[in-house]
Design a protein around this motif. Structure first.
Motif, short mmCIF file in Angstrom:
data_model
loop_
_atom_site.label_atom_id
_atom_site.label_comp_id
_atom_site.label_asym_id
_atom_site.label_seq_id
_atom_site.Cartn_x
_atom_site.Cartn_y
_atom_site.Cartn_z
N TYR A 169 0.81 -1.22 0.00
CA TYR A 169 0.00 0.00 0.00
C TYR A 169 0.84 1.27 0.00
N VAL A 170 2.16 1.12 0.19
CA VAL A 170 3.05 2.27 0.26
C VAL A 170 3.23 2.88 -1.14
N GLY A 171 3.34 4.23 -1.16
CA GLY A 171 3.54 4.94 -2.42
C GLY A 171 2.25 5.27 -3.14
N ARG A 172 1.12 5.07 -2.46
CA ARG A 172 -0.19 5.34 -3.04
C ARG A 172 -1.01 6.26 -2.13
N VAL A 173 -2.00 6.90 -2.73
CA VAL A 173 -2.94 7.73 -1.97
C VAL A 173 -4.17 6.88 -1.61
N HIS A 174 -4.56 6.93 -0.34
CA HIS A 174 -5.70 6.16 0.14
C HIS A 174 -6.73 7.08 0.78
N GLU A 175 -7.99 6.71 0.66
CA GLU A 175 -9.04 7.44 1.36
C GLU A 175 -9.16 6.84 2.76
N ILE A 176 -8.89 7.65 3.77
CA ILE A 176 -8.89 7.19 5.15
C ILE A 176 -10.01 7.88 5.92
N LEU A 177 -10.82 7.08 6.60
CA LEU A 177 -11.86 7.62 7.47
C LEU A 177 -11.24 7.83 8.85
N ILE A 178 -11.22 9.07 9.33
CA ILE A 178 -10.66 9.36 10.64
C ILE A 178 -11.59 8.82 11.72
N GLU A 179 -11.07 7.87 12.51
CA GLU A 179 -11.88 7.23 13.54
C GLU A 179 -11.50 7.66 14.95
N GLY A 180 -10.35 8.26 15.11
CA GLY A 180 -9.93 8.68 16.45
C GLY A 180 -8.49 9.12 16.46
N VAL A 181 -7.99 9.33 17.68
CA VAL A 181 -6.61 9.77 17.89
C VAL A 181 -5.73 8.54 18.07
N SER A 182 -4.56 8.56 17.48
CA SER A 182 -3.61 7.46 17.62
C SER A 182 -3.27 7.24 19.09
N LYS A 183 -3.21 5.99 19.51
CA LYS A 183 -2.88 5.67 20.90
C LYS A 183 -1.43 6.02 21.23
N LYS A 184 -0.57 5.98 20.23
CA LYS A 184 0.85 6.21 20.48
C LYS A 184 1.27 7.67 20.34
N ASN A 185 0.45 8.47 19.66
CA ASN A 185 0.82 9.86 19.43
C ASN A 185 -0.45 10.71 19.38
N LYS A 186 -0.63 11.55 20.39
CA LYS A 186 -1.86 12.35 20.48
C LYS A 186 -1.95 13.42 19.40
N ASN A 187 -0.87 13.59 18.64
CA ASN A 187 -0.87 14.56 17.55
C ASN A 187 -1.13 13.91 16.19
N GLN A 188 -1.51 12.62 16.23
CA GLN A 188 -1.79 11.90 14.99
C GLN A 188 -3.20 11.31 15.02
N TRP A 189 -3.80 11.25 13.84
CA TRP A 189 -5.07 10.56 13.67
C TRP A 189 -4.83 9.08 13.37
N LYS A 190 -5.86 8.27 13.60
CA LYS A 190 -5.85 6.89 13.12
C LYS A 190 -7.14 6.65 12.36
N GLY A 191 -7.07 5.80 11.36
CA GLY A 191 -8.23 5.43 10.57
C GLY A 191 -7.89 4.24 9.71
N ARG A 192 -8.83 3.82 8.87
CA ARG A 192 -8.60 2.67 8.01
C ARG A 192 -8.89 3.01 6.56
N ASN A 193 -8.19 2.32 5.68
CA ASN A 193 -8.50 2.47 4.26
C ASN A 193 -9.58 1.47 3.86
N SER A 194 -9.93 1.42 2.61
CA SER A 194 -10.98 0.53 2.14
C SER A 194 -10.65 -0.93 2.43
N GLN A 195 -9.36 -1.26 2.40
CA GLN A 195 -8.91 -2.64 2.62
C GLN A 195 -8.77 -2.99 4.10
N ASN A 196 -9.21 -2.09 4.99
CA ASN A 196 -9.22 -2.31 6.43
C ASN A 196 -7.85 -2.19 7.08
N ALA A 197 -6.86 -1.67 6.35
CA ALA A 197 -5.54 -1.45 6.92
C ALA A 197 -5.55 -0.17 7.75
#
Length: 478
Positions: A416-444
């Motif tokens: 999946y690296v080197g590509r643009v993905h549509e990510i749904l923002i689901e929350g704040v990353s557990k490891k970094n409060k300055n980052q979002w976490k979400g998943r792409n269509s493939q559930n990654a």
């Protein structure tokens, strides 16, 4: 990251909801196990909310404690028993406290639960939640209460679930209940009963309601979603008795997916769980047709050996499974798959184990849930087969399967690296409060730096520039 690949059974999770000012009692509700249990807890909360209960995250202030349980593995049941033991002192301090056990473990053990766990007042199976108000009246009168009657019709279609906790963005929508497959290792047909499907119009109404309330992604949920069949009648097994008109107007899973995707065209749609023998190629064709249906399928296989698959009564062969995967990839080229795998099933040989490893290499799963076989009382395997694989052999084979899946996951994430993905923002990353976490269509799962103006629920374009074994690393495309 290794634990991600071992166990899909969630530990206890307590939920809170907005309170009704007029409600005077407190419910502490904790769920264990599969997504269906968490969905069922939302139904329970809705029923009890109407009966004067607000939920709480503090067990010490509860008038009613309910554990929604799982029986899929012995470890899950042990976890629940240990959790119940923690309530003993609280029960002594609050003699009027009611403690109940819901779900699959309640269904499996029935009256034994009241005998074995002296502090349990209430035992309710997954088809009896409507009876909770009556059962609670019995406990109020000082009697133990139990209802574990399974139903051929109950789908809770008319109950609007209270969305517990969560992120306000993703939600489960139950479309089927029960299972008819009778895999020899599985307790689900005995704890959740026969398959029955929910009226498609009620499903669409729930999806529309979720969209109107700000939700951006739904997961159509069932023990076996591919068996979905609505014909205005009862269980799927009775479809042969349906009238000609019922058969002409019947709705299968692929058609339901089409209906939902069209009704809420901007809602992301996922589904779980699938079974290979019931999966139709029409489902993949609908996935390819609609951009809002995510390109991901959880497709349990359990073993790569035909001999073991037959002993498990899986109703598909290794080659049939691989053919299905191949055809799916032809129809939906960017599709991803995850798996369930059981190692050390009765009589499993090293050759059988190597068949499992080779199937994994051929499919190249994104991730998986892997377990060592444990006997479940009452299942055909427990009654008719000997659990004859030594524990150390099971653990060694499990370690090999987990290690291989780790390699495959890292390879898939790298693709999946080197590509643009549509990510749904689901929350704040557990490891970094300055980052979002979400998943792409493939559930990654993807993490990326927050930008001003972004918020939970946004669908954003993210360029993925790196990866770990289980996570994509990216940055927002401006």
């Amino acid at each position: 990251m290794q634990e991600k690949y071992i166990d899909e059974t969630k530990q206890g999770e307590a939920f809170a909801i907005a309170e009704r000012p007029e409600n005077g009692k407190k419910l502490f509700l904790e769920s264990y196990g599969c997504q269906m249990n968490f969905s069922d807890s939302e139904i329970v909360a809705s029923i009890l909310n109407e009966q004067g209960y607000n939920t709480t995250l503090k067990q010490e202030e509860a008038d009613l404690i309910l554990l929604n349980t799982c029986s899929i593995r012995e470890k899950a049941e042990q976890t629940v028993r240990m959790r119940l033991a923690q309530f003993k002192n609280l029960k002594k301090e609050k003699p009027n406290l009611t403690v109940g056990v819901l779900g699959c473990m309640a269904e499996r053990l029935k009256t034994k639960f009241l005998e074995e766990e002296q502090l349990v007042d209430l035992v309710v199976g997954p088809d009896a939640y409507r009876d909770l108000p009556n059962l609670l009246k019995e406990t109020d009168d000082g009697r133990d209460a139990i209802n574990v009657i399974l139903s051929k019709e109950e789908t809770y279609a008319d109950i609007n679930p209270v969305r517990l906790g969560g992120n306000g963005v993703t939600a489960f929508v139950t479309i089927t209940r029960g299972c008819d497959n009778m895999c020899t290792f599985c307790v689900v047909p005995f704890t959740r009963g026969r398959e029955r499907s929910r009226d498609p119009h009620s499903i669409i109404e729930e999806c529309l309601d979720l969209w109107n309330n700000g939700y951006k992604e739904i997961t159509l949920l069932g023990q076996n979603v591919d068996s979905y069949l609505w014909y205005g009648g009862g269980p799927k097994k009775d479809f042969a008795k349906a009238t000609e008109m019922q058969k002409l107007t019947a709705v299968n899973f692929a058609q339901l997916m089409e209906m939902v995707a069209t009704a809420v065209p901007n809602m992301r749609i996922r589904f779980s769980t699938s079974n290979p023998q019931d999966m139709s190629l029409d489902v993949f064709r609908v996935m390819a047709k609609h951009n809002n249906i995510c390109k991901y399928v959880h497709l349990p296989v359990q073993s790569g050996s035909d001999r073991i698959l037959d002993l498990m009564n899986r109703q598909h062969t290794r080659q049939e499974y691989l053919d299905l995967i191949r055809k799916a990839k032809e129809i939906v080229p960017d599709i991803s798959f995850s798996q369930d795998m059981i190692v050390g099933f009765c009589t499993e040989t090293e050759e059988d184990h190597q068949d499992t490893l080779s199937l994994m290499r051929e499919v190249e799963y994104d991730y998986g849930y892997m377990f060592a076989y444990s006997e479940r009382p009452g299942t055909p395997a427990h009654k008719k087969m000997e659990d004859d694989i030594p524990a150390d052999v099971k653990q060694r084979r499990l370690a090999e399967v987990i290690a291989l899946q780790g390699e495959l996951s890292k390879k898939r994430m790298a693709s999946y690296v080197g590509r643009v993905h549509e990510i749904l923002i689901e929350g704040v990353s557990k490891k970094n409060k300055n980052q979002w976490k979400g998943r792409n269509s493939q559930n990654a799962v993807c993490v990326f730096d927050m930008l001003e103006g972004q918020k939970i629920g946004d669908l954003v374009s993210v360029f993925v520039h790196g990866n770990t074994q289980g996570t994509l690393l990216g940055e927002t495309v401006l």
